[in-house]
Design a protein around this motif. Structure first.
Motif, PDB file in Angstrom:
ATOM      1  N   ARG A 238     -20.873   5.071 -10.402  1.00  0.00           N
ATOM      2  CA  ARG A 238     -22.303   5.428 -10.313  1.00  0.00           C
ATOM      3  C   ARG A 238     -22.493   6.799 -10.958  1.00  0.00           C
ATOM      4  O   ARG A 238     -21.627   7.676 -10.839  1.00  0.00           O
ATOM      5  CB  ARG A 238     -22.705   5.476  -8.827  1.00  0.00           C
ATOM      6  N   CYS A 243     -29.355   7.872 -10.516  1.00  0.00           N
ATOM      7  CA  CYS A 243     -29.547   6.953  -9.375  1.00  0.00           C
ATOM      8  C   CYS A 243     -30.857   7.273  -8.653  1.00  0.00           C
ATOM      9  O   CYS A 243     -31.150   8.434  -8.370  1.00  0.00           O
ATOM     10  CB  CYS A 243     -28.356   7.096  -8.415  1.00  0.00           C
ATOM     11  N   ILE A 244     -31.660   6.257  -8.372  1.00  0.00           N
ATOM     12  CA  ILE A 244     -32.936   6.492  -7.676  1.00  0.00           C
ATOM     13  C   ILE A 244     -32.846   6.099  -6.188  1.00  0.00           C
ATOM     14  O   ILE A 244     -33.860   5.990  -5.508  1.00  0.00           O
ATOM     15  CB  ILE A 244     -34.086   5.726  -8.371  1.00  0.00           C
ATOM     16  N   HIS A 245     -31.611   5.859  -5.730  1.00  0.00           N
ATOM     17  CA  HIS A 245     -31.348   5.554  -4.309  1.00  0.00           C
ATOM     18  C   HIS A 245     -32.241   4.438  -3.757  1.00  0.00           C
ATOM     19  O   HIS A 245     -32.900   4.584  -2.737  1.00  0.00           O
ATOM     20  CB  HIS A 245     -31.478   6.831  -3.462  1.00  0.00           C
ATOM     21  N   CYS A 246     -32.197   3.345  -4.458  1.00  0.00           N
ATOM     22  CA  CYS A 246     -33.028   2.200  -4.036  1.00  0.00           C
ATOM     23  C   CYS A 246     -32.264   1.272  -3.085  1.00  0.00           C
ATOM     24  O   CYS A 246     -32.839   0.318  -2.580  1.00  0.00           O
ATOM     25  CB  CYS A 246     -33.473   1.414  -5.264  1.00  0.00           C
ATOM     26  N   HIS A 247     -30.986   1.522  -2.882  1.00  0.00           N
ATOM     27  CA  HIS A 247     -30.098   0.748  -1.984  1.00  0.00           C
ATOM     28  C   HIS A 247     -29.750  -0.655  -2.491  1.00  0.00           C
ATOM     29  O   HIS A 247     -29.092  -1.401  -1.797  1.00  0.00           O
ATOM     30  CB  HIS A 247     -30.676   0.572  -0.572  1.00  0.00           C
ATOM     31  N   ARG A 248     -30.245  -1.043  -3.666  1.00  0.00           N
ATOM     32  CA  ARG A 248     -30.060  -2.448  -4.058  1.00  0.00           C
ATOM     33  C   ARG A 248     -28.593  -2.806  -4.263  1.00  0.00           C
ATOM     34  O   ARG A 248     -28.183  -3.925  -3.984  1.00  0.00           O
ATOM     35  CB  ARG A 248     -30.803  -2.720  -5.366  1.00  0.00           C
ATOM     36  N   CYS A 249     -27.816  -1.864  -4.786  1.00  0.00           N
ATOM     37  CA  CYS A 249     -26.404  -2.168  -5.055  1.00  0.00           C
ATOM     38  C   CYS A 249     -25.666  -2.468  -3.747  1.00  0.00           C
ATOM     39  O   CYS A 249     -24.982  -3.485  -3.622  1.00  0.00           O
ATOM     40  CB  CYS A 249     -25.734  -1.021  -5.811  1.00  0.00           C
ATOM     41  N   GLU A 260     -23.718   2.653  -3.087  1.00  0.00           N
ATOM     42  CA  GLU A 260     -24.651   3.760  -3.313  1.00  0.00           C
ATOM     43  C   GLU A 260     -24.082   5.100  -2.840  1.00  0.00           C
ATOM     44  O   GLU A 260     -24.542   6.158  -3.266  1.00  0.00           O
ATOM     45  CB  GLU A 260     -25.970   3.451  -2.564  1.00  0.00           C
ATOM     46  N   CYS A 280     -29.049  -3.244 -10.221  1.00  0.00           N
ATOM     47  CA  CYS A 280     -29.485  -1.848 -10.305  1.00  0.00           C
ATOM     48  C   CYS A 280     -30.680  -1.706 -11.267  1.00  0.00           C
ATOM     49  O   CYS A 280     -30.587  -2.086 -12.426  1.00  0.00           O
ATOM     50  CB  CYS A 280     -28.322  -0.984 -10.776  1.00  0.00           C
ATOM     51  N   PRO A 281     -31.798  -1.151 -10.797  1.00  0.00           N
ATOM     52  CA  PRO A 281     -32.980  -1.072 -11.666  1.00  0.00           C
ATOM     53  C   PRO A 281     -33.028   0.198 -12.517  1.00  0.00           C
ATOM     54  O   PRO A 281     -33.895   0.327 -13.372  1.00  0.00           O
ATOM     55  CB  PRO A 281     -34.129  -1.059 -10.656  1.00  0.00           C
ATOM     56  N   ALA A 282     -32.114   1.165 -12.264  1.00  0.00           N
ATOM     57  CA  ALA A 282     -32.186   2.446 -12.985  1.00  0.00           C
ATOM     58  C   ALA A 282     -31.194   2.451 -14.143  1.00  0.00           C
ATOM     59  O   ALA A 282     -29.986   2.383 -13.913  1.00  0.00           O
ATOM     60  CB  ALA A 282     -31.880   3.589 -12.016  1.00  0.00           C
ATOM     61  N   ALA A 285     -27.492   4.175 -14.303  1.00  0.00           N
ATOM     62  CA  ALA A 285     -27.051   4.681 -13.000  1.00  0.00           C
ATOM     63  C   ALA A 285     -25.755   4.033 -12.532  1.00  0.00           C
ATOM     64  O   ALA A 285     -24.951   4.661 -11.843  1.00  0.00           O
ATOM     65  CB  ALA A 285     -28.137   4.452 -11.952  1.00  0.00           C
ATOM     66  N   LEU A 286     -25.539   2.784 -12.903  1.00  0.00           N
ATOM     67  CA  LEU A 286     -24.390   2.059 -12.356  1.00  0.00           C
ATOM     68  C   LEU A 286     -23.793   1.143 -13.412  1.00  0.00           C
ATOM     69  O   LEU A 286     -24.508   0.331 -14.000  1.00  0.00           O
ATOM     70  CB  LEU A 286     -24.850   1.231 -11.143  1.00  0.00           C
TER      71      LEU A 286
HETATM   72  S1  SF4 Z   1     -28.874   0.075  -7.354  1.00  0.00           S
HETATM   73 FE1  SF4 Z   1     -28.636   1.719  -8.892  1.00  0.00          FE
HETATM   74  S2  SF4 Z   1     -30.339   3.102  -8.508  1.00  0.00           S
HETATM   75 FE2  SF4 Z   1     -30.200   1.776  -6.715  1.00  0.00          FE
HETATM   76  S3  SF4 Z   1     -28.884   2.944  -5.309  1.00  0.00           S
HETATM   77 FE3  SF4 Z   1     -27.503   1.620  -6.483  1.00  0.00          FE
HETATM   78  S4  SF4 Z   1     -26.853   2.890  -8.223  1.00  0.00           S
HETATM   79 FE4  SF4 Z   1     -28.644   3.908  -7.316  1.00  0.00          FE
END
Ligand code: SF4
Ligand code: SF4
Length: 344
Positions: A238, A243-249, A260, A280-282, A285-286
């Motif tokens: 990551r 990272c926008i900390h959306c928790h999706r991962c 995350e 991951c939408p950013a 970021a990942l």
């Molecule tokens: S999915 Fe991407 S943007 Fe969202 S928390 Fe995980 S690494 Fe960060």
């Protein structure tokens, strides 16, 4: 591969990379279909022999991937004495491909190839539809239960790698039992005892409720591949500034890993399935990366998984390390006693 210069780029949300999941489903389900058709072919092969007819086709070999314990013995014999198991060489080839994948590309075998993993995923997703969610076991149950697969793995490694001599392995690999081990496995599932049926029912219900119950808690093969995968230079990585900390991962990881919260994910449970990355939408970021944040395109990763696995099988076929040396006459002699044969 690209090196780390992501800080120069503007942070912007991108669409999910859903094509990664589509490719994964295609790979996984083509393996499942191959195995189902192999199992049906094996059934017809056995039926022909039992009806004292000449089978009209060669015995399918795809189901030999379900014999990793024998393959581990065969691997030891190959290393110790240079004998490449002539009885079930395909089992050994599949096992070696799985080990190489783990050493290089995380648990690529579990995440992309293993049909049990695919069915396990389908089951927990079905469970989520039925019950509205999957359930997590409390930590005091989850941790000890996760060690079960390592205990089983240690048991098999102790017996085969430490205790069995190459001579005793050689003796086993040339027994009638090992010659028809794939047919015995088939009969085990087509003529299930009440106990087997009950165990499978418990596993099925557990898999409906808990994500990847078999893989997470019980599979010794996955435990071995997971430990080897710690050496893999490729890791889910990551890049915090993006990272926008959306928790999706974390939310979507089939292995329930805290993606995350990590910069670089060192875990024997990570299968390299790319679900987290695809969700991951950013942008930026990942991704997967080698040490030093040398990024790897997920598509390159997928291509490598496919090339190593099917390339290994192709090489084995081309060099005569795929087809079994057991002949039709051997089967004709052994098959009438198939059900009475006991593990030596
Ligand atoms: S999915 Fe991407 S943007 Fe969202 S928390 Fe995980 S690494 Fe960060
Ligand atoms: S961390 Fe990502 S790649 Fe690893 S198992 Fe979870 S979703 Fe798959």
């Amino acid at each position: 591969m690209s090196s780390c210069n992501r800080q120069d780029r503007e942070i912007r949300p991108s669409r999910e990379r859903s094509h990664l999941r589509v490719i994964r489903y295609l790979v996984q389900w083509s393996v499942v279909l191959t195995v189902i058709s192999g199992g049906m072919g094996l059934h017809r092969f056995l039926e022909s022999l039992e009806a004292a007819r000449e089978p009209l086709f060669e015995k399918p070999l795809s189901v030999e991937g379900f014999m990793p314990i024998g393959a581990l013995m065969a691997l030891k014999l190959w290393i110790a004495e240079g004998i490449f198991d002539p009885v079930h060489p395909a089992a050994l080839v599949i096992f070696i491909c799985a080990l190489v994948l783990s050493l290089l590309l995380k648990k690529g075998f579990c995440g992309w190839i293993c049909p049990v993993g695919t069915v396990s995923e389908l089951t927990y997703k079905a469970g989520r539809r039925v019950f509205g969610r999957n359930f997590s076991l409390p930590r005091y149950v989850d941790y000890p239960l996760r060690s079960v697969k390592y205990v089983l793995m240690a048991f098999f490694l102790y017996i085969i790698v430490l205790k069995m001599s190459p001579q005793s392995i050689r003796a086993f690999l040339f027994t009638p039992y090992w010659m028809v081990a794939d047919l015995k496995l088939l009969v085990f599932f087509t003529e299930m005892s009440a106990v087997t049926l009950a165990v499978l029912a418990v596993l099925f219900i557990s898999s409906l409720l808990v994500r990847n119950f078999w893989c997470r808690y019980l599979c010794p093969y996955g435990a071995l591949l997971g430990l080897l995968s710690l050496m893999s230079p490729v890791k889910v990585t990551r890049y915090p500034p993006r990272c926008i900390h959306c928790h999706r991962c974390t939310k979507n990881c089939p292995a329930m890993l805290p993606v995350e919260d990590r910069e670089r994910l060192y875990s024997p449970e990570c299968t390299g399935c790319l679900t987290c990355i695809s969700r991951c939408p950013a942008e930026g970021a990942l991704d997967l990366a080698l040490p030093g944040r040398r990024w790897i395109s997920p598509l390159v990763h997928i291509l490598l998984v496919i090339t190593i696995f099917w390339g290994g099988i192709t090489v084995a076929k081309a060099t005569g390390h795929w087809k079994s040396g057991v002949g039709l006459e051997d089967y004709k002699k052994i098959v009438p006693h198939l059900r009475e044969l006991e593990h030596p």
